[in-house]
Write a protein that holds these residues in place. Structure first.
Motif, PDB file in Angstrom:
ATOM      1  N   GLN A  95       0.651  -1.410  -0.300  1.00  0.00           N
ATOM      2  CA  GLN A  95      -0.007   0.236  -0.093  1.00  0.00           C
ATOM      3  C   GLN A  95       0.792   1.191   0.057  1.00  0.00           C
ATOM      4  O   GLN A  95       0.481   2.063  -0.265  1.00  0.00           O
ATOM      5  CB  GLN A  95      -0.737  -0.289   1.462  1.00  0.00           C
ATOM      6  CG  GLN A  95      -1.977  -0.885   1.134  1.00  0.00           C
ATOM      7  CD  GLN A  95      -2.773  -0.767   0.002  1.00  0.00           C
ATOM      8  OE1 GLN A  95      -3.228  -0.146  -0.319  1.00  0.00           O
ATOM      9  NE2 GLN A  95      -3.357  -2.171  -0.180  1.00  0.00           N
ATOM     10  N   ASN A  96       1.653   1.042   0.571  1.00  0.00           N
ATOM     11  CA  ASN A  96       2.863   2.050   1.021  1.00  0.00           C
ATOM     12  C   ASN A  96       4.160   1.774   0.011  1.00  0.00           C
ATOM     13  O   ASN A  96       5.358   2.916   0.423  1.00  0.00           O
ATOM     14  CB  ASN A  96       3.180   2.420   2.781  1.00  0.00           C
ATOM     15  CG  ASN A  96       1.795   2.696   2.790  1.00  0.00           C
ATOM     16  OD1 ASN A  96       1.181   4.254   2.605  1.00  0.00           O
ATOM     17  ND2 ASN A  96       1.523   1.543   4.039  1.00  0.00           N
ATOM     18  N   ALA A  97       4.319   1.345  -1.157  1.00  0.00           N
ATOM     19  CA  ALA A  97       5.651   1.063  -1.604  1.00  0.00           C
ATOM     20  C   ALA A  97       5.916   3.010  -1.891  1.00  0.00           C
ATOM     21  O   ALA A  97       5.089   3.422  -2.868  1.00  0.00           O
ATOM     22  CB  ALA A  97       5.345   0.305  -2.456  1.00  0.00           C
ATOM     23  N   GLY A  98       7.418   2.846  -2.174  1.00  0.00           N
ATOM     24  CA  GLY A  98       7.879   4.177  -2.673  1.00  0.00           C
ATOM     25  C   GLY A  98       7.815   5.274  -1.940  1.00  0.00           C
ATOM     26  O   GLY A  98       8.477   6.579  -1.825  1.00  0.00           O
ATOM     27  N   LYS A  99       7.381   4.612  -0.457  1.00  0.00           N
ATOM     28  CA  LYS A  99       7.014   6.244   0.402  1.00  0.00           C
ATOM     29  C   LYS A  99       7.624   5.339   1.521  1.00  0.00           C
ATOM     30  O   LYS A  99       8.170   4.411   2.035  1.00  0.00           O
ATOM     31  CB  LYS A  99       5.974   6.257   0.553  1.00  0.00           C
ATOM     32  CG  LYS A  99       4.724   6.392  -0.156  1.00  0.00           C
ATOM     33  CD  LYS A  99       3.363   6.712  -0.178  1.00  0.00           C
ATOM     34  CE  LYS A  99       2.168   6.344  -0.993  1.00  0.00           C
ATOM     35  NZ  LYS A  99       0.730   5.888  -0.458  1.00  0.00           N
ATOM     36  N   PRO A 100       7.734   6.637   2.163  1.00  0.00           N
ATOM     37  CA  PRO A 100       8.796   5.642   3.507  1.00  0.00           C
ATOM     38  C   PRO A 100       7.780   4.905   4.456  1.00  0.00           C
ATOM     39  O   PRO A 100       6.709   5.859   5.208  1.00  0.00           O
ATOM     40  CB  PRO A 100       8.979   7.741   4.470  1.00  0.00           C
ATOM     41  CG  PRO A 100       9.260   8.637   3.393  1.00  0.00           C
ATOM     42  CD  PRO A 100       8.306   8.008   2.301  1.00  0.00           C
ATOM     43  N   PHE A 101       8.975   4.159   4.926  1.00  0.00           N
ATOM     44  CA  PHE A 101       7.994   3.191   5.874  1.00  0.00           C
ATOM     45  C   PHE A 101       7.708   3.386   6.739  1.00  0.00           C
ATOM     46  O   PHE A 101       9.015   3.147   7.797  1.00  0.00           O
ATOM     47  CB  PHE A 101       9.065   1.815   5.774  1.00  0.00           C
ATOM     48  CG  PHE A 101       7.966   0.297   6.673  1.00  0.00           C
ATOM     49  CD1 PHE A 101       7.075   0.216   5.469  1.00  0.00           C
ATOM     50  CD2 PHE A 101       8.217  -0.183   7.172  1.00  0.00           C
ATOM     51  CE1 PHE A 101       6.652  -0.619   6.206  1.00  0.00           C
ATOM     52  CE2 PHE A 101       8.043  -0.654   8.123  1.00  0.00           C
ATOM     53  CZ  PHE A 101       6.596  -1.399   6.849  1.00  0.00           C
ATOM     54  N   ILE A 102       6.511   3.529   7.587  1.00  0.00           N
ATOM     55  CA  ILE A 102       5.948   4.237   8.595  1.00  0.00           C
ATOM     56  C   ILE A 102       5.929   2.658   9.207  1.00  0.00           C
ATOM     57  O   ILE A 102       4.724   1.871   9.161  1.00  0.00           O
ATOM     58  CB  ILE A 102       4.877   5.408   8.394  1.00  0.00           C
ATOM     59  CG1 ILE A 102       4.924   5.870   7.588  1.00  0.00           C
ATOM     60  CG2 ILE A 102       4.596   5.317  10.073  1.00  0.00           C
ATOM     61  CD1 ILE A 102       6.481   6.689   8.290  1.00  0.00           C
ATOM     62  N   TYR A 103       6.317   1.900  10.564  1.00  0.00           N
ATOM     63  CA  TYR A 103       6.518   1.268  11.431  1.00  0.00           C
ATOM     64  C   TYR A 103       5.058   1.050  11.891  1.00  0.00           C
ATOM     65  O   TYR A 103       3.868   0.588  12.064  1.00  0.00           O
ATOM     66  CB  TYR A 103       7.031   1.066  12.181  1.00  0.00           C
ATOM     67  CG  TYR A 103       8.553  -0.005  11.707  1.00  0.00           C
ATOM     68  CD1 TYR A 103       9.058  -1.112  11.702  1.00  0.00           C
ATOM     69  CD2 TYR A 103       9.265   1.914  11.378  1.00  0.00           C
ATOM     70  CE1 TYR A 103      10.111  -1.310  10.903  1.00  0.00           C
ATOM     71  CE2 TYR A 103      10.629   0.929  10.419  1.00  0.00           C
ATOM     72  CZ  TYR A 103      10.239  -0.497  10.445  1.00  0.00           C
ATOM     73  OH  TYR A 103      12.015  -0.871   9.908  1.00  0.00           O
TER      74      TYR A 103
END
Length: 442
Positions: free
Chosen positions: A250-258
């Motif tokens: 869902q968030n590929a390419g964006k900063p990964f938010i844990y």
């Protein structure tokens, strides 16, 4: 009818290894279903005999390796079991699904020390988990070779577009492609972004099967990957790995938010994410301060973006409308879910040496009123080169200019749907040529 084997760049490396006078056992690594076994079976055509030991299907064979006998004795026994001669120089011995037999992995070093004249290749899915249990495994005695899904270059060759790839390789920012050739390359790139590079999907497409057939294969692959989650680690629930995997998609390419990636704490999410990275389904892009080489010297592992293994599977998981992408002339429509940036990162990884796994990096500066971000950083000679990815032809290059000024890099690269060209100290490389970026003339 059995699928015709499609050329992979790895084939050249495998053949070169087979001709070396002094060779180490070869360990072929990569995610499931990326073509490891097929490439090795293709290499077997250059040998008189081929012995394939599949430890997943023939678990009883593993007992041979647990007895501590010499490699020669192991081969004598294997020869009797499979009724095929194992003769150095004439036989290719293939240990498949070797992760299912830890003793066989440990034995590879002894083949190098005591039976170096034999051609031995091993491969396995989820191999990285098994290697984790052998921290000092085969250092200096086993050669690793990394395999990924098809690159755009391999996709063109599979589609008999070798001449087009040759033209792309010769083009430079000073010598662009003719516009009709550029447009043809963009059209083929659009197809590749939708299909992705999974060998089974590409083989189906090349055979003239419908897009629907290709999508069904993608669905099968996604199901099989998710089925594997239960094999990753007993202490991490399958449901948590699935949650983290879905969050990455869902968030590929964006900063990964844990926070919010799964119904779990930071440590548990990180563990699930690390397993997905080890399995090769997720590729991290790590922040670097980029003040000097190597780029990995100043990283911040807490600032990462995550890429999926393949653009085709990624679009299928997200349920994107393929028909809209196919029918639109606007290349930016293709960039749903930051697919241009994902594709570029995957191509950069595929274009480096297959003998080591290169990490991907990005740069970001967060200051009030002066945010800047560069999608990728690569090292060329002693320089760090910033790369900015754009799906269309528009967009300012402020971040690139800022990076060049701050870090004193000689030039930057912008990759988009534009033809080859240059703006002062920024070179424009079309997205379809980004896999050739290390070889483009200065």
């Amino acid at each position: 009818m059995e699928n015709e084997y499609l050329y992979r760049k790895i084939d050249d490396q495998l053949l070169a290894w087979s001709k070396e006078s002094k060779r180490k056992p070869l360990l072929v690594r990569g995610a499931r279903q990326v073509g490891k076994s097929s490439a090795i079976k293709n290499l077997a055509q250059h040998f008189e005999y081929f012995v394939e030991v599949n430890f997943d299907q023939q678990k009883e064979v593993c007992t041979l390796f647990e007895k501590g006998i010499s490699p020669q004795e192991i081969c004598e026994n294997l020869s009797l079991i499979y009724n095929i001669p194992i003769i150095p120089g004439k036989t290719l011995l293939f240990f498949d699904e070797i992760q299912a037999c830890i003793a066989a992995i440990s034995s590879l070093r002894y083949f190098y020390e005591k039976y170096p004249e034999l051609h031995l290749v091993a491969a396995g899915s989820l191999l990285e988990f098994a290697l984790e249990e052998l921290p000092s495994f085969g250092v200096g005695r086993v050669r690793s070779l990394f395999v990924y899904p098809f690159s755009f270059e391999e996709f063109l060759i599979a589609n008999k577009e070798t001449m087009l790839w040759g033209a792309i390789q010769k083009a430079t920012p000073q010598k662009a492609l003719l516009e009709p050739i550029h447009k043809k390359a963009l059209l083929l790139l659009k197809k590749f972004l939708i299909l992705g590079g999974m060998p089974e999907v590409i083989a189906s497409y090349v055979q003239g099967k419908s897009m629907l057939d290709c999508l069904r294969i993608m669905d099968d692959l996604i199901i099989s990957y998710k089925d594997d989650f239960s094999k990753y680690k007993k202490r991490v629930p399958e449901s948590r790995i699935t949650e983290v995997f879905d969050s990455v998609m869902q968030n590929a390419g964006k900063p990964f938010i844990y926070a919010g990636a799964a119904n779990a704490n930071y440590k548990q999410i990180k563990e699930a994410l690390d397993l997905l990275i080890k399995a090769g389904l997720v590729i991290p892009v790590t922040h670097s301060a980029a003040n000097g080489i190597p780029i990995g010297a100043e990283i911040n592992p807490k600032k990462r973006k995550m890429l999926p293994l393949d653009t085709g599977l990624f679009q299928r998981i997200l349920g994107l409308d393929m028909s809209e992408i196919f029918l639109s002339d606007d290349f930016e429509v293709v960039n749903k879910g930051a697919i241009a940036e994902i594709y570029a990162g995957l191509e950069l990884q595929k274009s480096t040496s297959c003998y080591h796994k290169d990490d991907l990096y990005f740069w970001k500066r967060e200051e009030r009123g002066s945010n800047a971000e560069v999608d990728y950083l690569i090292q060329k000679n002693e320089d760090i080169i910033p790369i900015e990815i754009k799906s269309g032809k528009r967009g300012s290059m402020q971040s690139l200019h800022l990076f060049l000024k701050e870090k004193q890099s000689p030039y930057g690269i912008r990759s988009s749907s534009e033809n080859f060209c240059a703006y002062e100290n920024i070179k424009v490389i079309p997205l379809y040529a980004i896999g050739n970026i290390y070889h483009i003339n200065e």
